[in-house]
Write a protein that holds these residues in place. Structure first.
Motif, PDB file in Angstrom:
ATOM      1  N   CYS A   3       0.857  -1.181   0.000  1.00  0.00           N
ATOM      2  CA  CYS A   3       0.000   0.000   0.000  1.00  0.00           C
ATOM      3  C   CYS A   3       0.892   1.229   0.000  1.00  0.00           C
ATOM      4  N   ARG A   4       0.497   2.238  -0.789  1.00  0.00           N
ATOM      5  CA  ARG A   4       1.219   3.499  -0.802  1.00  0.00           C
ATOM      6  C   ARG A   4       0.225   4.641  -0.608  1.00  0.00           C
ATOM      7  N   VAL A   5       0.702   5.671   0.060  1.00  0.00           N
ATOM      8  CA  VAL A   5      -0.137   6.811   0.404  1.00  0.00           C
ATOM      9  C   VAL A   5       0.317   8.019  -0.396  1.00  0.00           C
ATOM     10  N   GLU A   6      -0.612   8.645  -1.101  1.00  0.00           N
ATOM     11  CA  GLU A   6      -0.337   9.856  -1.871  1.00  0.00           C
ATOM     12  C   GLU A   6      -1.229  10.980  -1.360  1.00  0.00           C
ATOM     13  N   VAL A   7      -0.629  12.064  -0.909  1.00  0.00           N
ATOM     14  CA  VAL A   7      -1.370  13.199  -0.387  1.00  0.00           C
ATOM     15  C   VAL A   7      -1.732  14.112  -1.549  1.00  0.00           C
ATOM     16  N   ARG A   8      -3.035  14.361  -1.729  1.00  0.00           N
ATOM     17  CA  ARG A   8      -3.510  15.202  -2.821  1.00  0.00           C
ATOM     18  C   ARG A   8      -3.771  16.638  -2.375  1.00  0.00           C
ATOM     19  N   GLY A   9      -4.089  16.827  -1.108  1.00  0.00           N
ATOM     20  CA  GLY A   9      -4.415  18.150  -0.608  1.00  0.00           C
ATOM     21  C   GLY A   9      -4.913  18.045   0.814  1.00  0.00           C
ATOM     22  N   PRO A  10      -5.433  19.137   1.375  1.00  0.00           N
ATOM     23  CA  PRO A  10      -5.960  19.101   2.736  1.00  0.00           C
ATOM     24  C   PRO A  10      -7.102  18.091   2.866  1.00  0.00           C
ATOM     25  N   ARG A  11      -6.957  17.167   3.796  1.00  0.00           N
ATOM     26  CA  ARG A  11      -7.950  16.123   4.063  1.00  0.00           C
ATOM     27  C   ARG A  11      -8.237  15.265   2.834  1.00  0.00           C
ATOM     28  N   ASP A  12      -7.313  15.210   1.899  1.00  0.00           N
ATOM     29  CA  ASP A  12      -7.525  14.497   0.640  1.00  0.00           C
ATOM     30  C   ASP A  12      -6.289  13.663   0.329  1.00  0.00           C
ATOM     31  N   LEU A  13      -6.438  12.346   0.334  1.00  0.00           N
ATOM     32  CA  LEU A  13      -5.313  11.468   0.004  1.00  0.00           C
ATOM     33  C   LEU A  13      -5.814  10.284  -0.807  1.00  0.00           C
ATOM     34  N   VAL A  14      -4.864   9.577  -1.399  1.00  0.00           N
ATOM     35  CA  VAL A  14      -5.157   8.409  -2.231  1.00  0.00           C
ATOM     36  C   VAL A  14      -4.363   7.228  -1.696  1.00  0.00           C
ATOM     37  N   LEU A  15      -5.051   6.117  -1.496  1.00  0.00           N
ATOM     38  CA  LEU A  15      -4.413   4.861  -1.118  1.00  0.00           C
ATOM     39  C   LEU A  15      -4.293   3.990  -2.363  1.00  0.00           C
ATOM     40  N   GLU A  16      -3.087   3.586  -2.674  1.00  0.00           N
ATOM     41  CA  GLU A  16      -2.836   2.780  -3.874  1.00  0.00           C
ATOM     42  C   GLU A  16      -2.547   1.339  -3.467  1.00  0.00           C
ATOM     43  N   PHE A  17      -3.395   0.415  -3.935  1.00  0.00           N
ATOM     44  CA  PHE A  17      -3.260  -1.004  -3.615  1.00  0.00           C
ATOM     45  C   PHE A  17      -2.981  -1.783  -4.903  1.00  0.00           C
ATOM     46  N   PRO A  18      -1.759  -2.275  -5.116  1.00  0.00           N
ATOM     47  CA  PRO A  18      -1.491  -3.084  -6.310  1.00  0.00           C
ATOM     48  C   PRO A  18      -2.266  -4.401  -6.271  1.00  0.00           C
ATOM     49  N   ARG A  19      -2.766  -4.808  -7.432  1.00  0.00           N
ATOM     50  CA  ARG A  19      -3.440  -6.088  -7.549  1.00  0.00           C
ATOM     51  C   ARG A  19      -2.503  -7.176  -8.034  1.00  0.00           C
TER      52      ARG A  19
END
Length: 482
Positions: free
Chosen positions: A186-202
């Motif tokens: 799992c990787r965490v990408e911060v997009r902005g205030p209170r906004d992030l993306v969790l990336e889960f490889p399949r």
């Protein structure tokens, strides 16, 4: 006298057993919520979901609306004809334009299914158990899923944080999130205030070895700021920047450092042949770079010769800087002023392991000078080592771009890629030994590490690059580090 003494004795208070304090219980009054308020809340949530449904799932809602309209107008026969035509259209779309069908239909359908069956279904238990749920006034607050998108290799879950929380809390729970949703990482990408993306490889796009990439025929096609050396985890090309930076590659024996070095040299071959780029190589092991030494403008393997090569690079760099002073601020590769890459294999031999203290000091000073002054005038240091500890190489911060191949310890990840890299998913210490060339890359100005794999350059490929006959025997088997 006797009577008064007895009276005084009778007035003496005898010690008594302690009396336990009475416990006072404070109870919070329980106020029952009127049923009308509960029904109003349910009705509001239902109407809100009904209004937002066409915006969240326009295709599904449109298909259902069209089916209902056709049924009202023509009955079940009309619905059957409508869906038959739609199925035939999808079939033609899939066969005629498979990539477009995959992007607009297959992956969107997969994202919808995984959003409800994988993430919404397990969202609350995973976040509560991992400690990412917040409580206030006996009420539980959870981060909200704002959307799920799927690529060919991973799911990206966009999350709205609870007010008062920080992305660092998710970064510290990366292993729990990966295992909770059944993903390898799992990787965490911060997009902005209170906004992030969790990336889960399949699935792992880097599981298969990558053959040596083709070399362009035209020197003009060589971009020294984006040399193709492998593939990123999302399937895109991995382009390594050398012009205008310095690169440090770290990995244990057999991790694939040679793949990174030789892939970069291979991508530069047309520019080397045209004279607009040069490689100055230092190979203390006399095994890795010596195999294609005819490609190098200068080569050294002994410690004394290596330090002299570094000092000669400093002299050339300073001479060029004097000519550029007040006239030119940006280096443009040319035959007169070629781009010079100092490839330094096993840098720790010169900076830490050599017994001569004077050699170690001169080598360290030379590397520090090149890495601190060489970028603007067309000099780059591409270094490789096994041990990233500070006492082995205390110049790590002078390399803007860093590559972490397989490492021995978890603490070494942050040593190479910077503090917090492991929390963002750069688990270089967990790379499978059967995947040489797989690494995590951190570029200057970008906090997010990227998982990549370098192409494997064989001995025959090096022979073709250098124009020498293929080596056999011991020499051909000496490149297991690639």
């Amino acid at each position: 006298m006797l009577r008064s003494s007895k009276a005084g004795a009778s007035q003496v208070q005898r010690p008594t057993a302690p009396v336990p304090a009475q416990a006072v219980r404070f109870t919070t009054p329980v106020v029952e919520t009127p049923g009308i308020f509960i029904l109003t809340g349910w009705l509001w949530r239902f109407l809100r979901a009904l209004v937002l449904l066409p915006f969240q799932f326009p295709v599904s809602v449109g298909a259902v609306a069209a089916s209902v309209a056709v049924y009202v107008a023509f009955g079940w026969l009309g619905v059957a004809v409508l869906w038959t035509v739609a199925d035939l259209g999808l079939l033609v779309w899939w066969r005629r334009w498979p990539e477009s069908f995959k992007a607009h239909v297959a992956l969107r359908a997969l994202a919808t299914w995984r959003r409800f069956w994988i993430y919404r279904r397990h969202w609350q238990p995973v976040l509560v158990v991992s400690g990412l749920a917040e409580s206030y006034l006996e009420r539980q607050y959870l981060p909200q899923i704002r959307g799920v998108t799927c690529s060919a290799w991973a799911d990206r879950v966009r999350v709205k944080l609870v007010a008062g929380t920080a992305p660092a809390e998710f970064e510290q729970r990366v292993p729990e999130l990966a295992h909770g949703f059944g993903a390898p990482s799992c990787r965490v990408e911060v997009r902005g205030p209170r906004d992030l993306v969790l990336e889960f490889p399949r699935r792992d796009m880097l599981a298969d070895p990558i053959d040596a990439l083709p070399v362009p025929d035209d020197p003009q096609g060589v971009d020294l700021s984006a040399l193709p050396v492998g593939r990123c985890e999302d399937g895109q090309p991995w382009n390594l920047r050398l012009h205008g930076t310095h690169v440090l590659t770290v990995g244990v024996t057999g991790a694939g450092k040679g793949s990174v070095l030789w892939s970069a040299i291979r991508a530069m071959t047309p520019a080397i042949a045209a004279g607009t780029a040069q490689v100055w190589a230092i190979d203390p092991k006399r095994m890795e770079l010596s195999f294609g030494r005819s490609l190098f403008a200068r080569y050294a393997d002994a410690a004394d010769d290596a330090v002299e090569l570094l000092e000669a690079a400093i002299a050339a760099m300073q001479e060029r800087a004097e000519r550029y002073a007040g006239r030119q601020r940006k280096h443009v590769p040319s035959v007169r002023d070629p781009f010079v890459v100092v490839v330094l294999d096993e840098v720790a031999f010169l900076t830490a392991y050599h017994p001569d203290r004077d050699i170690r000091k001169r080598a360290e000073n030379a590397i520090a000078t090149l890495t601190s002054q060489g970028r603007s005038v067309g000099f780059c240091v591409l270094a490789a080592l096994q041990d990233p500890r500070k006492e082995v190489l205390n110049l790590r911060n002078l390399f803007p771009d860093k590559i972490a191949l397989r490492l021995d310890e978890a603490s070494q990840v942050d040593m190479v890629l910077g503090e917090g890299a492991r929390d963002r998913g750069a688990n270089a210490h967990l790379i499978d030994p059967d995947l040489p060339g797989v690494a995590f890359v951190k570029l200057e100005g970008s906090p997010a590490p990227v998982r990549v794999r370098a192409a494997f350059v064989t001995d025959s490929d090096i022979d073709a690059m250098s124009g020498e006959p293929a080596a056999t025997g011991v020499g051909a088997d000496a490149h297991s580090d690639r």
